[in-house]
Design an enzyme around this catalytic site. Structure first.
Site, PDB file in Angstrom:
ATOM      1  N   HIS A   1      -0.756   0.832  10.439  1.00 21.90           N
ATOM      2  CA  HIS A   1      -0.989   2.264  10.559  1.00 21.90           C
ATOM      3  C   HIS A   1      -0.826   2.661  12.026  1.00 21.90           C
ATOM      4  O   HIS A   1      -0.884   1.804  12.920  1.00 21.90           O
ATOM      5  CB  HIS A   1      -2.389   2.620  10.061  1.00 21.90           C
ATOM      6  CG  HIS A   1      -2.496   2.689   8.573  1.00 21.90           C
ATOM      7  ND1 HIS A   1      -3.705   2.617   7.915  1.00 21.90           N
ATOM      8  CD2 HIS A   1      -1.561   2.844   7.599  1.00 21.90           C
ATOM      9  CE1 HIS A   1      -3.505   2.728   6.619  1.00 21.90           C
ATOM     10  NE2 HIS A   1      -2.213   2.852   6.403  1.00 21.90           N
TER      11      HIS A   1
ATOM     12  N   ASP B   1       6.873   1.523   2.625  1.00 22.32           N
ATOM     13  CA  ASP B   1       5.779   0.778   1.988  1.00 22.32           C
ATOM     14  C   ASP B   1       6.112   0.478   0.528  1.00 22.32           C
ATOM     15  O   ASP B   1       5.803  -0.591   0.009  1.00 22.32           O
ATOM     16  CB  ASP B   1       4.450   1.517   2.122  1.00 22.32           C
ATOM     17  CG  ASP B   1       4.469   2.930   1.590  1.00 22.32           C
ATOM     18  OD1 ASP B   1       5.502   3.611   1.728  1.00 22.32           O
ATOM     19  OD2 ASP B   1       3.438   3.363   1.039  1.00 22.32           O
TER      20      ASP B   1
END
Length: 131
Positions: A8, A60
């Site tokens: 992140h 992702d």
């Protein structure tokens, strides 16, 4: 081994530092990362990384597809557990898939270091049975 690397935004610098510290081990494996994370790691380590799209553009999901097809052996996902931003990769889906397919997963620095040192010792050879 095929290693997935995700971070992140608030953990990208930590991922870079981790990859610098363990460059010698990582260099002996195939590395896969979401786009921005992969680019940032390459900039500081000169490691060769197969980069998917950036996380919010589907990177992702591309990594998840690799996990589902048993093409990833280990995932290091340094995530912001408290306040992830809306555009950041979905940690729940990645964690769920790693659980379903018996993929070792580190979501913090301490576990990442344990897994990478285990990899160096040869303790991850059991993954070859799943391939």
């Amino acid at each position: 081994m095929n290693i997935g690397l995700i971070a992140h935004d608030s953990k990208k610098r930590l991922m870079q530092n981790f990859c610098i510290a363990y460059r010698g081990i990582l260099n002996k494996n195939q590395l896969f990362a979401t786009g921005t994370t992969g680019r940032l790691i390459e900039e500081v380590t000169n490691l060769s990384i197969h980069k998917f799209l950036t996380g919010h553009l589907g990177g992702d999901q591309q990594l998840c597809a690799q996990i589902e097809h048993n093409q990833i052996d280990l995932v290091i996902f340094l995530r912001e557990a408290v306040n992830p931003l809306a555009h950041e990769p979905d940690s729940d889906n990645i964690c769920k898939l790693c659980d379903m397919y018996n993929i070792p997963l580190a979501t913090n620095l301490a576990t990442a270091e344990l897994l990478i040192k285990s990899l160096e010792r040869g303790d991850m050879e059991w993954r070859e049975i799943y391939q």
